[in-house]
Structures are given as structure tokens and as C-alpha cells.
Design a protein around this motif. Structure first.
Motif, PDB file in Angstrom:
ATOM      1  N   SER A  75       0.796  -0.966  -0.208  1.00 15.94           N
ATOM      2  CA  SER A  75      -0.258   0.163   0.000  1.00 15.94           C
ATOM      3  C   SER A  75       0.960   1.252   0.042  1.00 15.94           C
ATOM      4  O   SER A  75       1.646   1.571   1.010  1.00 15.94           O
ATOM      5  CB  SER A  75      -0.933  -0.054   1.158  1.00 15.94           C
ATOM      6  N   GLY A  76       0.751   2.000  -1.169  1.00 14.88           N
ATOM      7  CA  GLY A  76       1.582   3.278  -1.208  1.00 14.88           C
ATOM      8  C   GLY A  76       0.875   4.431  -0.872  1.00 14.88           C
ATOM      9  O   GLY A  76      -0.537   4.271  -0.693  1.00 14.88           O
ATOM     10  N   PRO A  77       1.099   5.678  -0.908  1.00 13.89           N
ATOM     11  CA  PRO A  77       0.584   6.890  -1.008  1.00 13.89           C
ATOM     12  C   PRO A  77      -0.778   6.966  -2.070  1.00 13.89           C
ATOM     13  O   PRO A  77      -0.590   7.505  -3.040  1.00 13.89           O
ATOM     14  CB  PRO A  77       1.353   8.031  -1.012  1.00 13.89           C
ATOM     15  N   GLY A  78      -1.875   6.443  -1.385  1.00 17.12           N
ATOM     16  CA  GLY A  78      -2.942   6.495  -2.320  1.00 17.12           C
ATOM     17  C   GLY A  78      -3.142   5.714  -3.482  1.00 17.12           C
ATOM     18  O   GLY A  78      -3.731   5.852  -4.450  1.00 17.12           O
ATOM     19  N   ALA A  79      -2.044   4.672  -3.447  1.00 15.25           N
ATOM     20  CA  ALA A  79      -2.088   3.460  -4.575  1.00 15.25           C
ATOM     21  C   ALA A  79      -1.759   2.442  -4.308  1.00 15.25           C
ATOM     22  O   ALA A  79      -0.986   2.180  -3.020  1.00 15.25           O
ATOM     23  CB  ALA A  79      -1.187   3.944  -5.601  1.00 15.25           C
ATOM     24  N   TRP A  80      -2.005   1.246  -4.862  1.00 12.85           N
ATOM     25  CA  TRP A  80      -1.394  -0.215  -4.767  1.00 12.85           C
ATOM     26  C   TRP A  80      -0.178  -0.194  -5.499  1.00 12.85           C
ATOM     27  O   TRP A  80      -0.198  -0.159  -6.637  1.00 12.85           O
ATOM     28  CB  TRP A  80      -2.313  -1.148  -5.262  1.00 12.85           C
ATOM     29  N   GLU A  81       0.883  -0.487  -4.871  1.00 10.33           N
ATOM     30  CA  GLU A  81       2.274  -0.690  -5.522  1.00 10.33           C
ATOM     31  C   GLU A  81       2.640  -2.061  -5.817  1.00 10.33           C
ATOM     32  O   GLU A  81       2.467  -2.933  -4.728  1.00 10.33           O
ATOM     33  CB  GLU A  81       3.289   0.360  -4.974  1.00 10.33           C
ATOM     34  N   ILE A  82       3.566  -2.314  -6.615  1.00 11.01           N
ATOM     35  CA  ILE A  82       3.848  -3.570  -6.805  1.00 11.01           C
ATOM     36  C   ILE A  82       5.324  -3.635  -5.924  1.00 11.01           C
ATOM     37  O   ILE A  82       5.943  -3.001  -5.912  1.00 11.01           O
ATOM     38  CB  ILE A  82       4.285  -4.256  -8.365  1.00 11.01           C
ATOM     39  N   ALA A  83       5.206  -4.897  -5.349  1.00 12.77           N
ATOM     40  CA  ALA A  83       6.495  -5.317  -4.335  1.00 12.77           C
ATOM     41  C   ALA A  83       7.135  -6.525  -4.919  1.00 12.77           C
ATOM     42  O   ALA A  83       6.556  -7.592  -5.005  1.00 12.77           O
ATOM     43  CB  ALA A  83       5.941  -5.400  -3.067  1.00 12.77           C
ATOM     44  N   SER A  84       8.452  -6.208  -5.460  1.00 15.17           N
ATOM     45  CA  SER A  84       9.334  -7.082  -6.167  1.00 15.17           C
ATOM     46  C   SER A  84      10.624  -6.680  -5.808  1.00 15.17           C
ATOM     47  O   SER A  84      11.008  -5.514  -6.136  1.00 15.17           O
ATOM     48  CB  SER A  84       8.722  -7.433  -7.472  1.00 15.17           C
ATOM     49  N   PRO A  85      11.575  -7.574  -5.725  1.00 12.78           N
ATOM     50  CA  PRO A  85      13.098  -7.170  -6.003  1.00 12.78           C
ATOM     51  C   PRO A  85      13.449  -6.511  -7.332  1.00 12.78           C
ATOM     52  O   PRO A  85      14.415  -5.615  -7.392  1.00 12.78           O
ATOM     53  CB  PRO A  85      14.122  -8.535  -5.975  1.00 12.78           C
ATOM     54  N   ILE A  86      12.594  -6.902  -8.519  1.00 13.37           N
ATOM     55  CA  ILE A  86      12.907  -6.376  -9.844  1.00 13.37           C
ATOM     56  C   ILE A  86      12.096  -4.865  -9.583  1.00 13.37           C
ATOM     57  O   ILE A  86      12.827  -4.099 -10.575  1.00 13.37           O
ATOM     58  CB  ILE A  86      11.909  -6.882 -10.724  1.00 13.37           C
ATOM     59  N   ALA A  87      11.210  -4.497  -8.929  1.00 12.16           N
ATOM     60  CA  ALA A  87      10.600  -3.243  -9.309  1.00 12.16           C
ATOM     61  C   ALA A  87      11.891  -2.050  -8.615  1.00 12.16           C
ATOM     62  O   ALA A  87      11.635  -1.050  -9.442  1.00 12.16           O
ATOM     63  CB  ALA A  87       9.654  -3.159  -8.008  1.00 12.16           C
ATOM     64  N   ASP A  88      12.623  -2.342  -7.932  1.00 11.53           N
ATOM     65  CA  ASP A  88      13.668  -1.307  -7.585  1.00 11.53           C
ATOM     66  C   ASP A  88      14.532  -0.962  -8.615  1.00 11.53           C
ATOM     67  O   ASP A  88      15.075   0.042  -8.865  1.00 11.53           O
ATOM     68  CB  ASP A  88      14.454  -1.672  -5.975  1.00 11.53           C
ATOM     69  N   GLN A  89      14.905  -2.134  -9.442  1.00  9.95           N
ATOM     70  CA  GLN A  89      15.869  -1.860 -10.399  1.00  9.95           C
ATOM     71  C   GLN A  89      15.040  -1.272 -11.516  1.00  9.95           C
ATOM     72  O   GLN A  89      15.791  -0.447 -12.358  1.00  9.95           O
ATOM     73  CB  GLN A  89      16.220  -3.531 -10.899  1.00  9.95           C
ATOM     74  N   SER A  90      13.920  -1.719 -11.873  1.00 12.76           N
ATOM     75  CA  SER A  90      13.368  -1.121 -12.960  1.00 12.76           C
ATOM     76  C   SER A  90      12.997   0.363 -12.900  1.00 12.76           C
ATOM     77  O   SER A  90      12.959   1.302 -13.603  1.00 12.76           O
ATOM     78  CB  SER A  90      11.745  -1.485 -13.221  1.00 12.76           C
ATOM     79  N   LEU A  91      12.895   0.963 -11.369  1.00 17.97           N
ATOM     80  CA  LEU A  91      12.576   2.324 -11.179  1.00 17.97           C
ATOM     81  C   LEU A  91      14.005   3.175 -11.262  1.00 17.97           C
ATOM     82  O   LEU A  91      14.049   4.365 -11.479  1.00 17.97           O
ATOM     83  CB  LEU A  91      12.160   2.568  -9.733  1.00 17.97           C
ATOM     84  N   ARG A  92      15.102   2.320 -11.444  1.00 25.36           N
ATOM     85  CA  ARG A  92      16.054   3.205 -11.655  1.00 25.36           C
ATOM     86  C   ARG A  92      16.611   3.374 -13.005  1.00 25.36           C
ATOM     87  O   ARG A  92      17.171   4.469 -13.344  1.00 25.36           O
ATOM     88  CB  ARG A  92      17.665   2.173 -10.976  1.00 25.36           C
TER      89      ARG A  92
END
Length: 193
Positions: free
Chosen positions: A35-52
Motif C-alpha cells: 500500500s503506497g500513498p493513495g495507490a497499490w504498488e507492486i512489491a518485488s526485487p525487480i521493481a527497485d531495479q526498474s525504477l532506476r
């Protein structure tokens, strides 16, 4: 406010989350929800890499759109009736890239693109309409199933995101047709500096 956005993850409808969810459905990548600020976010080790990688992709895509628009506009004769189209198409491409390559891709971003749709050729209008309808189909109609990582909503998200990026690429480079003569094979040279 910027701190919240900076630390926000990929919302479940975003392109990176869609790709991760597509890997998760057949069991190729771990994924869950946070649960993020007003949204459902995906939680995955890959997610942090994709955000970079996302900011670099967005910057390159927007830079390419700007260069394509500049090149097309510069090669048009000053009396051409197409300068408006050469500005509207890349503007639409930039709006779509901003939404499709961001951390959040929701209906509110698709609405920004709606006023430009009637000003574009029919094929772009049709793709834009499909993009809009898929977005509405995802939220609100399939959102609960998407949160459960069911295959059909994950497919819809990825299909919508691929259509968005394809449409953005077509819109960005479509005005470059101004480089070509009517036969579509040879480059024309502008007669003005």
C-alpha cells in the motif's frame, strides 16, 4: 510532496509493474502488493531495479520526441499547412510517454491526451480510442482482479501499455514524413535556412 513521489514505487497499472506482474503470473518472478500513498504498488526485487532505469528511458524518449519534432518542423516550407500537426503529434507522444513510462499510469493521465485526439489522423485516433477504452476496462472494471494478479487483467495492462508506447513512437516520428517527397523515397531539402 516531491519526497513522497520520489519514494513512491510502481503503481500496479504502470508499465514496470505490468511487466513484473506478467513475469509473476507464470511464476517467473516474485511479486506482491504494498500500500503506497493513495495507490497499490507492486512489491518485488525487480521493481527497485526498474525504477532506476525508468528516468533514463523517459529522458531518452522525450529527447527523441523533441528532436524528431524539431527536425520535421525545420524541413517544412514556411508556407506549409502542416506545422500544427507537426507540433500536436509530438505533444501527444510526449504525454503518452510521460504516462506510460512513469510510476503511475491511470485514467487521469489518459484524459490529458483526449483533447488532441480529434486533431490527428484516423489511425492515431483509433489507437488512442483503444488506449482509452483499455484504461477504463482496467480501472474500475478489472482492478480487483488485477490486485490478485489474475492473468486477464495483467494481460490487459500490458497490452494497454504496449499500445501506448507504440502509439507514442508512431506519433513522435510521423511528422518526419515531412522529410520525404511525395514518392516517399527521397529526402527533400528545405529551400530556407
Amino acid at each position: 510532496m516531491l519526497a513522497i513521489h520520489w519514494h513512491q514505487g510502481s503503481e500496479i497499472e504502470s508499465s514496470p509493474a505490468g511487466w513484473i506482474a506478467a513475469l509473476h503470473v507464470p511464476g517467473l518472478a516474485p511479486a506482491g502488493l504494498a500500500s503506497g500513498p493513495g495507490a497499490w504498488e507492486i512489491a518485488s526485487p525487480i521493481a527497485d531495479q526498474s525504477l532506476r532505469v525508468l528516468p533514463m528511458f523517459t529522458a531518452l524518449a522525450l529527447g527523441g520526441i523533441i528532436l524528431a519534432a524539431w527536425a520535421a518542423f525545420r524541413c517544412m516550407p514556411p508556407t506549409s499547412e502542416r506545422p500544427l500537426t507537426c507540433l500536436i503529434a509530438p505533444l501527444g507522444a510526449a504525454l503518452i510517454v510521460f504516462a506510460a513510462a512513469g510510476k503511475v499510469f491511470s485514467l487521469q493521465y489518459v484524459i490529458w491526451w483526449l483533447p488532441l485526439m480529434p486533431l490527428l489522423p484516423t489511425r492515431f485516433f483509433a489507437l488512442g480510442l483503444i488506449l482509452n477504452e483499455l484504461t477504463v476496462l482496467i480501472f474500475p472494471f478489472s482492478f480487483d482482479a488485477l490486485l490478485e494478479f489474475r492473468p486477464l487483467p495483467v494481460l490487459l495492462v500490458n497490452l494497454r501499455n504496449l499500445i501506448a508506447l507504440g502509439l507514442a513512437a508512431q506519433l513522435a516520428f510521423w511528422p518526419l514524413r515531412a522529410f520525404y517527397t511525395n514518392d516517399g523515397r527521397s529526402l527533400s531539402r528545405p529551400s530556407w535556412p
